[in-house]
Design a protein around this motif. Structure first.
Motif, PDB file in Angstrom:
ATOM      1  N   UNK A  85       0.715  -1.138  -0.150  1.00  0.00           N
ATOM      2  CA  UNK A  85       0.153  -0.037   0.158  1.00  0.00           C
ATOM      3  C   UNK A  85       0.808   1.284   0.218  1.00  0.00           C
ATOM      4  N   UNK A  86       1.884   1.184   0.868  1.00  0.00           N
ATOM      5  CA  UNK A  86       2.917   2.183   1.053  1.00  0.00           C
ATOM      6  C   UNK A  86       3.571   2.621  -0.739  1.00  0.00           C
ATOM      7  N   UNK A  87       3.683   1.445  -1.370  1.00  0.00           N
ATOM      8  CA  UNK A  87       4.358   1.770  -2.758  1.00  0.00           C
ATOM      9  C   UNK A  87       3.327   2.466  -3.446  1.00  0.00           C
ATOM     10  N   UNK A  88       2.276   1.775  -3.408  1.00  0.00           N
ATOM     11  CA  UNK A  88       1.016   2.509  -4.239  1.00  0.00           C
ATOM     12  C   UNK A  88       0.752   3.954  -4.274  1.00  0.00           C
ATOM     13  N   UNK A  89       0.829   4.125  -2.628  1.00  0.00           N
ATOM     14  CA  UNK A  89       0.547   5.507  -2.450  1.00  0.00           C
ATOM     15  C   UNK A  89       1.703   6.574  -2.854  1.00  0.00           C
ATOM     16  N   UNK A  90       2.751   5.904  -2.541  1.00  0.00           N
ATOM     17  CA  UNK A  90       4.001   6.743  -3.282  1.00  0.00           C
ATOM     18  C   UNK A  90       3.982   7.146  -4.490  1.00  0.00           C
ATOM     19  N   UNK A  91       3.556   6.206  -5.276  1.00  0.00           N
ATOM     20  CA  UNK A  91       3.359   6.360  -6.829  1.00  0.00           C
ATOM     21  C   UNK A  91       2.301   7.249  -7.191  1.00  0.00           C
ATOM     22  N   UNK A  92       1.062   7.235  -6.297  1.00  0.00           N
ATOM     23  CA  UNK A  92       0.059   8.012  -6.775  1.00  0.00           C
ATOM     24  C   UNK A  92       0.224   9.297  -6.220  1.00  0.00           C
ATOM     25  N   UNK A  93       0.730   9.531  -4.699  1.00  0.00           N
ATOM     26  CA  UNK A  93       0.616  10.689  -4.265  1.00  0.00           C
ATOM     27  C   UNK A  93       1.948  11.275  -3.999  1.00  0.00           C
ATOM     28  N   UNK A 124      -1.951  16.642 -10.216  1.00  0.00           N
ATOM     29  CA  UNK A 124      -2.559  17.527  -9.349  1.00  0.00           C
ATOM     30  C   UNK A 124      -2.071  17.183  -8.003  1.00  0.00           C
ATOM     31  N   UNK A 125      -2.517  15.831  -7.736  1.00  0.00           N
ATOM     32  CA  UNK A 125      -2.383  15.277  -6.310  1.00  0.00           C
ATOM     33  C   UNK A 125      -0.950  15.481  -5.802  1.00  0.00           C
ATOM     34  N   UNK A 126       0.108  14.972  -6.996  1.00  0.00           N
ATOM     35  CA  UNK A 126       1.442  14.918  -6.505  1.00  0.00           C
ATOM     36  C   UNK A 126       1.889  16.355  -6.377  1.00  0.00           C
ATOM     37  N   UNK A 127       1.773  17.413  -7.309  1.00  0.00           N
ATOM     38  CA  UNK A 127       2.009  18.745  -6.893  1.00  0.00           C
ATOM     39  C   UNK A 127       1.334  19.359  -5.688  1.00  0.00           C
ATOM     40  N   UNK A 128       0.231  19.037  -5.454  1.00  0.00           N
ATOM     41  CA  UNK A 128      -0.400  19.393  -4.024  1.00  0.00           C
ATOM     42  C   UNK A 128       0.418  18.956  -2.809  1.00  0.00           C
ATOM     43  N   UNK A 129       0.877  17.701  -2.910  1.00  0.00           N
ATOM     44  CA  UNK A 129       1.669  17.115  -1.627  1.00  0.00           C
ATOM     45  C   UNK A 129       3.016  17.527  -1.755  1.00  0.00           C
TER      46      UNK A 129
END
Ligand SMILES: [Zn+2]
Length: 422
Positions: free
Chosen positions: A224-232, A376-381
Motif C-alpha cells: 500500500x505504501x508503494x502504491x500511495x508513493x506512486x500516486x501521491x 494535481x495530487x502529487x503537486x499538491x503534496x
C-alpha cells in the motif's frame, strides 16, 4: 473571516519547537510533565496565553525567569516580568491524573487511560489535555517527546526514536519529530505491546494475543505504501508506526507518522483494510499537507476516503468508479443539507464530509483524466509538504492542470447542499 475555533490558540505568537518531558504511572494514571516551548512573538506581548486543561501547574518560567500566571477555563495565562518580543521560551511544570477533555461535539478527546496503558487521540482540540500548547491547527512545530514509564511497557511517540534508557524498574523513551506537526497530531501510546515486523521497515505494536491476526491484516501495508508513493508522491515522514490497542476504539486515529487502531479493527480477515489505507493516506493529506482552518476538513477526510477507493482499485477490489456510484447512491438517501466546504463545527466529522469529499475528487478525476488528476495530487503534496493549505489553493492548483473550467464543478460539490450528479 474568523476560523472555526476562535477561542483556541493565540495568533500573537507561534511555537517553533515543543520539548516535552513526561513521566507516566499507568496504575494511577498520574502524568508529570515539563514542557519547554520555543516561541516567536510577532509584536511585543505583555501576556502570553496557552491552551492547557486539567493538570495542575506548579511553575512557569519565561526566558528562564519565574513568571506570574493564572490557570483556568482551559487557559494558562502567563505574565512575563517584561514583555516578550521575537524569540522567547516558556517552561511549564505540571502534574496530575491525566484525563481526556469533554467536548460538546466530539466526545472525549486527548490523553485517555486504557485498561492497561494510555493513548492520545486529540483531533481536533484534545492536545491541551496533556501539554500546554498554542492550539491553532496552522501553528506547526517540531517536537522532542520523552516519556518515562515502567519498563514492562512499550512507549511510542511521533517521529524517530533517538534514545531508550532503562533505569531498572522504569525506562525513558525519547522521540524526535523533525518535520513540523500540528498540536492535534502529537501523540503518545503506552501499552504492553510486542512489535510485529511487516517488512519494508514497517512494524505494528500490538498486544501479544493479537499478533497472528495483526500479521495477516497489515501484511499488505508495505505494498500500500508503494502504491500511495506512486500516486501521491514520496512518503512525507521518516517513520510510520502503527499501534493496535488491547481495547476497542470507536474509530482508528491518525497522528503524525503514526496510526492507532482498536482491537476491534483486527479480525484476521482484512475486514478493515480500507481503514489501514485511510489512516496511511492521512500522512500525505492532513498531516504533511495540513489545514489552515478546520473549515477545510474535507481536504483531510475526502482525500483519505478517496485513497480507500484507490487502494481497492489497485489491489483487485471494486474500482473507484464503482465505489463512487455506491457512495453516491447512499448519499441520495441522506439529508442534503450540508455544505462540505463549510460544514460547521458540529459536523466536522460527519460521514457526508468524507464520502462527498471523496466523490468530489472522483468527479475531478473524470473531468481532468488520470494523468492530470494524479499530477494535481502529487503537486499538491509537494507544494504544501509540511505546511498548510486551503480549499482555494486546491481549486487553483487543479485548474492549472486542465483546460476544463472547474469553478462551477467545485461550487456544486463543495458549496451547495444539493448532491450533484457524477
Ligand atoms: Zn480520517
Amino acid at each position: 473571516m474568523t476560523g472555526y475555533l476562535p477561542d483556541h490558540g493565540d495568533g500573537g505568537y507561534r511555537v517553533a519547537h515543543y520539548d516535552l518531558d513526561l513521566d507516566y504511572k499507568p496504575h494511577t494514571g498520574r502524568l508529570g510533565g515539563r514542557a519547554t516551548l520555543s516561541a516567536v512573538a510577532s509584536a511585543p506581548l505583555t501576556r502570553v496565553v496557552l491552551d492547557f486543561d486539567a493538570l495542575a501547574v506548579s511553575r512557569v518560567l519565561v526566558d528562564g525567569k519565574p513568571a506570574r500566571h493564572t490557570h483556568g477555563g482551559g487557559k494558562l495565562r502567563i505574565r512575563p516580568t517584561r514583555p516578550v518580543d521575537g524569540p522567547f521560551t516558556m517552561e511549564v511544570r505540571y502534574s496530575g491524573v491525566a484525563r481526556p477533555i469533554r467536548t460538546r461535539h466530539w466526545g472525549e478527546l486527548g490523553w485517555d487511560q486504557l485498561a492497561d496503558g494510555a493513548l492520545v487521540a486529540s483531533q481536533p482540540v484534545g492536545a491541551s489535555s496533556w501539554f500546554p500548547c498554542n492550539d491553532l491547527v496552522r501553528d506547526k512545530a517540531t517536537y522532542r517527546i520523552s516519556v518515562t514509564a515502567p519498563s514492562s511497557y512499550v512507549v511510542l511517540a511521533n517521529g524517530v526514536q533517538v534514545e531508550g534508557r532503562t533505569g531498572g524498574s522504569s525506562t525513558t523513551w525519547v522521540y524526535e519529530q523533525a518535520e513540523p506537526m500540528a498540536t492535534y497530531l502529537a501523540s503518545v501510546q503506552i501499552g504492553q505491546y510486542v512489535r510485529v515486523p511487516l517488512g519494508g521497515g514497517q512494524d505494528v505494536a500490538a498486544p501479544a494475543r493479537l499478533v497472528r491476526d495483526v500479521r495477516h491484516d497489515f501484511a499488505r501495508q508495505p505494498r500500500m505504501m508503494t502504491v500511495f508513493e506512486e500516486l501521491f508522491g514520496p512518503y512525507p515522514f521518516r517513520a510510520y508506526q502503527v499501534v493496535v490497542t488491547d481495547d476497542e476504539l470507536e474509530v482508528p486515529v491518525e497522528a503524525q507518522g503514526m496510526s492507532v487502531f482498536g482491537a476491534n479493527h483486527v479480525d484476521g480477515r482484512r475486514g478493515h483494510e480500507r481503514l489501514v489505507a485511510h489512516e496511511l493516506a492521512h500522512q500525505w493529506f492532513g498531516n504533511s499537507v495540513g489545514l489552515a482552518d478546520w473549515r477545510d476538513i474535507w481536504l483531510n477526510e475526502g482525500f483519505a476516503c478517496y485513497a480507500e477507493w484507490l487502494w481497492s482499485e489497485r489491489s483487485g477490489g471494486p474500482t473507484a468508479a464503482v465505489l463512487a456510484e455506491r457512495a453516491r447512491a447512499r448519499l441520495t438517501r441522506a439529508p442534503q443539507d450540508l455544505r462540505i466546504g463549510d460544514p460547521g463545527v458540529a459536523n466536522l466529522f460527519d460521514d457526508r464530509v468524507y464520502k462527498r469529499g471523496a466523490l468530489t475528487l472522483h468527479g475531478l478525476r473524470t473531468r481532468q483524466g488520470d494523468l492530470d488528476f494524479f499530477a494535481t495530487l502529487r503537486e499538491w503534496t509537494d507544494t504544501h509538504r509540511h505546511g498548510t493549505a486551503t480549499t482555494a489553493d486546491f481549486m487553483a492548483l487543479a485548474q492549472r492542470h486542465t483546460t476544463y473550467p472547474l469553478s462551477l464543478f467545485f461550487r456544486s460539490w463543495l458549496e451547495e447542499p444539493h448532491l450533484p450528479a457524477l
